[in-house]
Design a protein around this motif. Sequence first.
Motif, mmCIF file in Angstrom:
data_model
loop_
_atom_site.group_PDB
_atom_site.id
_atom_site.type_symbol
_atom_site.label_atom_id
_atom_site.label_comp_id
_atom_site.label_asym_id
_atom_site.label_seq_id
_atom_site.Cartn_x
_atom_site.Cartn_y
_atom_site.Cartn_z
ATOM 1 N N LYS A 134 16.417 45.968 -51.979
ATOM 2 C CA LYS A 134 17.539 46.409 -52.813
ATOM 3 C C LYS A 134 17.379 45.837 -54.229
ATOM 4 N N GLU A 135 17.026 44.551 -54.294
ATOM 5 C CA GLU A 135 16.833 43.917 -55.603
ATOM 6 C C GLU A 135 15.682 44.548 -56.368
ATOM 7 N N ARG A 136 14.643 44.921 -55.635
ATOM 8 C CA ARG A 136 13.457 45.478 -56.290
ATOM 9 C C ARG A 136 13.560 46.994 -56.483
ATOM 10 N N GLY A 137 14.621 47.589 -55.962
ATOM 11 C CA GLY A 137 14.819 49.026 -56.139
ATOM 12 C C GLY A 137 13.846 49.889 -55.353
ATOM 13 N N ILE A 138 13.457 49.385 -54.173
ATOM 14 C CA ILE A 138 12.541 50.167 -53.326
ATOM 15 C C ILE A 138 13.305 50.693 -52.112
ATOM 16 N N PHE A 139 13.317 52.004 -51.967
ATOM 17 C CA PHE A 139 13.974 52.632 -50.813
ATOM 18 C C PHE A 139 12.927 52.771 -49.708
ATOM 19 N N LEU A 140 13.125 52.078 -48.598
ATOM 20 C CA LEU A 140 12.147 52.144 -47.501
ATOM 21 C C LEU A 140 12.682 53.043 -46.391
ATOM 22 N N LEU A 141 11.901 54.063 -46.085
ATOM 23 C CA LEU A 141 12.241 54.976 -44.984
ATOM 24 C C LEU A 141 11.283 54.709 -43.823
ATOM 25 N N ASN A 142 11.843 54.543 -42.625
ATOM 26 C CA ASN A 142 11.031 54.329 -41.428
ATOM 27 C C ASN A 142 10.991 55.628 -40.628
ATOM 28 N N LEU A 143 9.815 56.191 -40.485
ATOM 29 C CA LEU A 143 9.661 57.478 -39.805
ATOM 30 C C LEU A 143 9.051 57.242 -38.417
ATOM 31 N N MET A 144 9.762 57.677 -37.397
ATOM 32 C CA MET A 144 9.320 57.421 -36.016
ATOM 33 C C MET A 144 9.261 58.720 -35.217
ATOM 34 N N SER A 145 8.413 58.727 -34.203
ATOM 35 C CA SER A 145 8.334 59.876 -33.286
ATOM 36 C C SER A 145 7.289 59.599 -32.224
ATOM 37 N N SER A 146 7.128 60.538 -31.296
ATOM 38 C CA SER A 146 6.032 60.452 -30.323
ATOM 39 C C SER A 146 4.718 60.738 -31.042
ATOM 40 N N PRO A 147 3.588 60.415 -30.417
ATOM 41 C CA PRO A 147 2.310 60.843 -30.997
ATOM 42 C C PRO A 147 2.235 62.367 -30.985
ATOM 43 N N GLY A 148 1.747 62.939 -32.058
ATOM 44 C CA GLY A 148 1.505 64.384 -32.066
ATOM 45 C C GLY A 148 2.702 65.252 -32.414
ATOM 46 N N SER A 149 3.790 64.639 -32.859
ATOM 47 C CA SER A 149 4.973 65.449 -33.176
ATOM 48 C C SER A 149 4.938 65.974 -34.608
ATOM 49 N N GLY A 150 3.958 65.497 -35.382
ATOM 50 C CA GLY A 150 3.807 66.024 -36.741
ATOM 51 C C GLY A 150 4.285 65.098 -37.844
ATOM 52 N N LYS A 151 4.246 63.790 -37.615
ATOM 53 C CA LYS A 151 4.699 62.836 -38.633
ATOM 54 C C LYS A 151 3.874 62.962 -39.915
ATOM 55 N N ASP A 204 13.720 46.349 -35.664
ATOM 56 C CA ASP A 204 14.162 46.722 -37.005
ATOM 57 C C ASP A 204 13.052 46.373 -37.995
ATOM 58 N N THR A 205 12.642 47.343 -38.804
ATOM 59 C CA THR A 205 11.550 47.109 -39.761
ATOM 60 C C THR A 205 12.062 46.613 -41.106
ATOM 61 N N GLY A 206 13.371 46.703 -41.322
ATOM 62 C CA GLY A 206 13.920 46.372 -42.635
ATOM 63 C C GLY A 206 14.143 47.619 -43.475
ATOM 64 N N ALA A 207 13.916 48.779 -42.874
ATOM 65 C CA ALA A 207 14.076 50.042 -43.597
ATOM 66 C C ALA A 207 15.538 50.272 -43.968
ATOM 67 N N VAL A 208 15.735 51.008 -45.068
ATOM 68 C CA VAL A 208 17.092 51.374 -45.486
ATOM 69 C C VAL A 208 17.620 52.472 -44.561
ATOM 70 N N LYS A 209 16.752 53.431 -44.242
ATOM 71 C CA LYS A 209 17.141 54.509 -43.345
ATOM 72 C C LYS A 209 16.023 54.760 -42.329
ATOM 73 N N ASN A 210 16.440 55.227 -41.146
ATOM 74 C CA ASN A 210 15.492 55.545 -40.078
ATOM 75 C C ASN A 210 15.534 57.033 -39.768
ATOM 76 N N ALA A 211 14.352 57.615 -39.667
ATOM 77 C CA ALA A 211 14.257 59.039 -39.330
ATOM 78 C C ALA A 211 13.399 59.187 -38.080
ATOM 79 N N ALA A 212 13.755 60.157 -37.246
ATOM 80 C CA ALA A 212 12.943 60.458 -36.069
ATOM 81 C C ALA A 212 12.559 61.927 -36.108
#
Lengths: 222, 114
Positions: A29-46, A132-140
């Motif tokens: 937040k201090e450094r102004g970096i938005f971290l998104l954590n993208l998760m899914s099964s293998p092969g789902s198209g990440k 928890d990775t520390g991401a701001v938002k998590n997407a699956a």
Amino acid sequence: MDRVRIIEVKQSVFADNDRRADQLRRELKERGIFLLNLMSSPGSGKTTTLARTVELLKDEYKIGVLEADIDSDVDARTMAATGVEAIQLHTGGMCHLDADMTRQGLDALVAGDVELAILENVGNLVCPAEFDTGAVKNAAILSVPEGDDKPLKYPLMFQVCDVVLINKMDVAPYFDFDLDRCREHIRMRNPDAEVIPICAKTGEGIAQWADWLRGQMAAWRG
Amino acid sequence: MHELGIVFHIIDRVERVGRENGLEKVSAVVLELGEVSGVVPGYLTDCWRWAAAKSPLMEGSELKIETLPAITRCGGCGRDYPTVAHGRTCPHCRSGDTWLLTGSEVDIKEIEAY
């Protein structure tokens, strides 16, 4: 013989990681970096989804990508080809990234002027949800061939994510996949999760997904 | 795989407690594991044997697992029921408006040491 001592701990195994993840979020937040954590099964198209996303947003934000896999650097090469900075993290056999590993990856990304950092987690619907990775938002991502019942089988993954992308919508007619049923299964686990049907291959829904991301970044920056 | 990551986190935590308390040797770690935590006890103890052997503080120590029952509460009728037997649907009133009270724990309860 020495007397045995009993030391009470009474704490979740995940508590240390949760604390480190919160600390990382504050620093981001201090450094102004938005971290998104993208998760899914293998092969789902990440990776394909990510390449599409980067294509659409790279002129608006300075983007960096962290690719986490047990082995190989194929994903980092794919992402580097899109023109963004990408680094490959090897988890050394582990099935997920934790907050410390994410921090190391961000440091290696020379994240100083990155505005949007996207972590492509290890393909797995179980363990990444617990750490928890520390991401701001998590997407699956849930892809059509996996079936609309995945939110029932892997509830935690769908509880921790802020948005679910239903990928590979182009092949839906060939599978026994019911989008409404899938939405309902996600809603049962997480009424707040946004659901966006996409097709990373054809580009369907990617604009809507990019809008969601823009909105989240704007809200987070305040 | 999943269990190995958890074991690494337990070892980190126990080593920290060891330093803080000046422990020389840990003989056992007691873990409370919820029935629906998704962690397989057998895998966990296998991973433990392998990973603990690499730590001078914990080499040869035992991982004792205490299972905590999973209990679900129903928002429909307010009653509690055992999760494993009935899942997410309340056996009393068939409501799906239910949530887990206990059973997802992966907690370090205590450490036995010299």
